[in-house]
Motif scaffolding. Structure first.
Motif, PDB file in Angstrom:
ATOM      1  N   SER A  47      -3.477  -6.293 -24.829  1.00 49.74           N
ATOM      2  CA  SER A  47      -2.978  -4.920 -24.874  1.00 49.74           C
ATOM      3  C   SER A  47      -1.510  -4.877 -24.459  1.00 49.74           C
ATOM      4  O   SER A  47      -0.999  -5.811 -23.828  1.00 49.74           O
ATOM      5  CB  SER A  47      -3.810  -4.000 -23.968  1.00 49.74           C
ATOM      6  OG  SER A  47      -3.708  -4.415 -22.620  1.00 49.74           O
TER       7      SER A  47
ATOM      8  N   THR B 133       2.298   7.813 -21.447  1.00 50.77           N
ATOM      9  CA  THR B 133       1.955   6.391 -21.403  1.00 50.77           C
ATOM     10  C   THR B 133       1.179   6.057 -22.660  1.00 50.77           C
ATOM     11  O   THR B 133       0.138   6.653 -22.937  1.00 50.77           O
ATOM     12  CB  THR B 133       1.105   6.061 -20.163  1.00 50.77           C
ATOM     13  OG1 THR B 133       1.837   6.416 -18.979  1.00 50.77           O
ATOM     14  CG2 THR B 133       0.770   4.576 -20.114  1.00 50.77           C
TER      15      THR B 133
ATOM     16  N   ARG C 254       5.916   3.295 -21.514  1.00 52.72           N
ATOM     17  CA  ARG C 254       6.056   4.639 -20.958  1.00 52.72           C
ATOM     18  C   ARG C 254       7.347   5.249 -21.500  1.00 52.72           C
ATOM     19  O   ARG C 254       8.334   4.541 -21.730  1.00 52.72           O
ATOM     20  CB  ARG C 254       6.069   4.613 -19.432  1.00 52.72           C
ATOM     21  CG  ARG C 254       4.721   4.252 -18.820  1.00 52.72           C
ATOM     22  CD  ARG C 254       4.703   4.568 -17.326  1.00 52.72           C
ATOM     23  NE  ARG C 254       5.619   3.729 -16.591  1.00 52.72           N
ATOM     24  CZ  ARG C 254       5.300   2.537 -16.079  1.00 52.72           C
ATOM     25  NH1 ARG C 254       4.088   2.053 -16.255  1.00 52.72           N
ATOM     26  NH2 ARG C 254       6.193   1.838 -15.405  1.00 52.72           N
TER      27      ARG C 254
ATOM     28  N   THR D 276      -0.728   3.115 -24.736  1.00 48.57           N
ATOM     29  CA  THR D 276      -1.366   1.806 -24.629  1.00 48.57           C
ATOM     30  C   THR D 276      -1.989   1.448 -25.973  1.00 48.57           C
ATOM     31  O   THR D 276      -2.762   2.228 -26.531  1.00 48.57           O
ATOM     32  CB  THR D 276      -2.447   1.796 -23.541  1.00 48.57           C
ATOM     33  OG1 THR D 276      -1.854   2.140 -22.286  1.00 48.57           O
ATOM     34  CG2 THR D 276      -3.098   0.423 -23.431  1.00 48.57           C
TER      35      THR D 276
ATOM     36  N   HIS E  50      -4.236  -1.446 -27.964  1.00 49.87           N
ATOM     37  CA  HIS E  50      -5.162  -2.560 -27.779  1.00 49.87           C
ATOM     38  C   HIS E  50      -5.204  -3.426 -29.035  1.00 49.87           C
ATOM     39  O   HIS E  50      -5.191  -2.910 -30.163  1.00 49.87           O
ATOM     40  CB  HIS E  50      -6.566  -2.044 -27.470  1.00 49.87           C
ATOM     41  CG  HIS E  50      -6.639  -1.218 -26.229  1.00 49.87           C
ATOM     42  ND1 HIS E  50      -6.465  -1.750 -24.969  1.00 49.87           N
ATOM     43  CD2 HIS E  50      -6.825   0.123 -26.048  1.00 49.87           C
ATOM     44  CE1 HIS E  50      -6.564  -0.795 -24.069  1.00 49.87           C
ATOM     45  NE2 HIS E  50      -6.780   0.352 -24.690  1.00 49.87           N
TER      46      HIS E  50
ATOM     47  N   THR F 272       1.570  -1.812 -23.148  1.00 48.36           N
ATOM     48  CA  THR F 272       1.748  -0.438 -22.686  1.00 48.36           C
ATOM     49  C   THR F 272       3.228  -0.098 -22.593  1.00 48.36           C
ATOM     50  O   THR F 272       4.040  -0.912 -22.137  1.00 48.36           O
ATOM     51  CB  THR F 272       1.091  -0.234 -21.309  1.00 48.36           C
ATOM     52  OG1 THR F 272      -0.313  -0.467 -21.418  1.00 48.36           O
ATOM     53  CG2 THR F 272       1.321   1.172 -20.794  1.00 48.36           C
TER      54      THR F 272
ATOM     55  N   HIS G 210      -6.035   2.733 -29.473  1.00 55.10           N
ATOM     56  CA  HIS G 210      -4.946   3.111 -28.573  1.00 55.10           C
ATOM     57  C   HIS G 210      -5.426   4.135 -27.561  1.00 55.10           C
ATOM     58  O   HIS G 210      -6.493   4.737 -27.713  1.00 55.10           O
ATOM     59  CB  HIS G 210      -3.768   3.694 -29.368  1.00 55.10           C
ATOM     60  CG  HIS G 210      -4.111   4.961 -30.085  1.00 55.10           C
ATOM     61  ND1 HIS G 210      -4.477   5.000 -31.408  1.00 55.10           N
ATOM     62  CD2 HIS G 210      -4.162   6.262 -29.669  1.00 55.10           C
ATOM     63  CE1 HIS G 210      -4.733   6.235 -31.772  1.00 55.10           C
ATOM     64  NE2 HIS G 210      -4.548   7.028 -30.728  1.00 55.10           N
TER      65      HIS G 210
END
Length: 377
Positions: free
Chosen positions: A252, A187, A256, A189, A191, A254, A285
């Motif tokens: 943010s 995952t 996967r 992510t 920001h 995200t 991140h």
């Protein structure tokens, strides 16, 4: 070709009639213990958490050949069955039921093979054992992994292992799996800074950054494959922002992804690769990684050669060595000893009306009998 191996169908039926959807056992291990104890096996029922496991062993000294399998099954689903999924019905030459192929049929075939070999050769040298878990189709944390830890503590680690997964593709014996790809989930992510889409200079759009990260990760292949493995694949499986507005730059983003990787990579090397891509485009991140199993390969040698010779002698098939497909508990066993997977044709596994031809199940028992004798020889 052997013709006198005990029929595995009744034992397979008894196992199918146990509704052992992970993590339930519903008597499956008791059925196996009742079949193995009269053959001289010391049976150890090992429960970890909710999971019932069985380790059975007979003989002493080397070589030590272990069979690994599972009695847990996936749910039958609600449609498509023309018979009771847990009935074990034989119809038109087919044995129907959840687990007929994956892999209660294979477990029954191995025990029939053991029964045959021991009846003809009560002085069989070496050690035979079975590791049967009820947690292969589930999280796989309280099954084979825990039993292997117990075996290590008991100093009963085998010299080699056959896993009875349904590996054959078109006909029995056409494929032996000598490895599996690893599987890594990640995952990512990124920001940024939330803001009005009309004033992008006042914001920092994390979507744009994450898109560039994913473009870098997917734009160049990780490798071209190896002698035994296909190229590593990286697939983005989700991209989420959670933004209901059309005029707001979100704070943010995200994504996967899943990587199915060969033995040129490890969890550590792939994690480093992902982190480098993030750091190049996204100062702020987060990265979360989980690996369900590293890639492994059992190199061709005496063990694999013995399996191939047994397959050729019993079925006439020149078995192809393969590493494709998903994961199996062989990934855990490979940490301790050479392991290969050899089993029935897997065409109907996990499907409605899962079934295996009765003739094929009996042929698998004959094949396993030859494997036992050839490997222990």
């Amino acid at each position: 070709m052997r013709n006198d191996v005990p029929d595995p169908v009744p034992l397979a039926q008894a196992l199918i009639r146990c509704r052992s959807v992970t993590p339930a056992d519903d008597g499956a291990m008791a059925v196996l213990e009742a079949a193995l104890a009269p053959l001289g096996f010391a049976c150890h029922r090992l429960r970890f958490g909710e999971i019932e496991n069985l380790f059975a062993i007979r003989g002493e000294g080397g070589p030590h050949l272990m069979f690994a399998g599972h009695t847990d099954v996936v749910p039958p689903g609600t449609t498509g069955w023309t018979t009771d999924p847990f009935g074990g019905e034989v119809r038109d030459g087919l044995l129907f039921g959840r687990g007929a192929t994956d892999m209660k049929g294979g477990v029954a075939a191995w025990i029939s093979a053991v029964t045959d070999v021991l009846a003809r050769r009560p002085d069989l040298p070496g050690t035979l054992s079975l590791l049967i878990t009820g947690d292969e189709e589930g999280p796989a944390v309280d099954g084979t992994v825990k039993v292997l830890d117990w075996l290590r503590d008991q100093q009963k680690i085998p010299d080699c292992c056959v896993v009875g997964e349904p590996t054959s593709k078109a006909v029995l014996g056409d494929t032996i799996k000598v490895g599996r790809r690893g599987s890594l989930n990640a995952t990512l992510t990124v920001h940024g800074t939330q803001g009005h889409s009309a004033y992008p200079q006042r914001a920092d759009n994390p979507i744009h950054r994450l898109v560039r990260v994913l473009a870098a990760l997917t734009g160049t292949p990780l490798d071209q494959g190896t002698e035994f493995f296909e190229p590593t694949t990286l697939q983005v499986t989700s991209f989420d922002v959670g933004n209901p507005a059309t005029n707001v730059i979100p704070p943010s983003a995200t994504a996967r992804l899943n990587i199915r990787f060969n033995d040129r990579h490890t969890e550590a090397s792939l994690t480093a690769h992902l982190r480098a891509a993030l750091e190049a485009e996204a100062p702020r991140h987060e990265l979360a990684v989980s690996c369900s199993g590293e890639a492994f390969l059992t190199q061709p040698g005496p063990f694999v050669a013995a399996l191939q010779a047994a397959v050729l002698a019993e079925t006439g098939q020149a078995a192809k060595l393969d590493t494709g497909g998903g994961t199996s508990d062989a990934r855990f066993i490979a940490r301790f000893c050479p392991v290969a997977e050899l089993g029935a044709v897997g065409a109907t596994m996990h499907k409605a009306d899962e079934s295996t031809p009765v003739a094929e199940l009996r042929a698998l028992a004959r094949l396993y009998a030859r494997v036992i004798e050839d490997v222990l020889a």
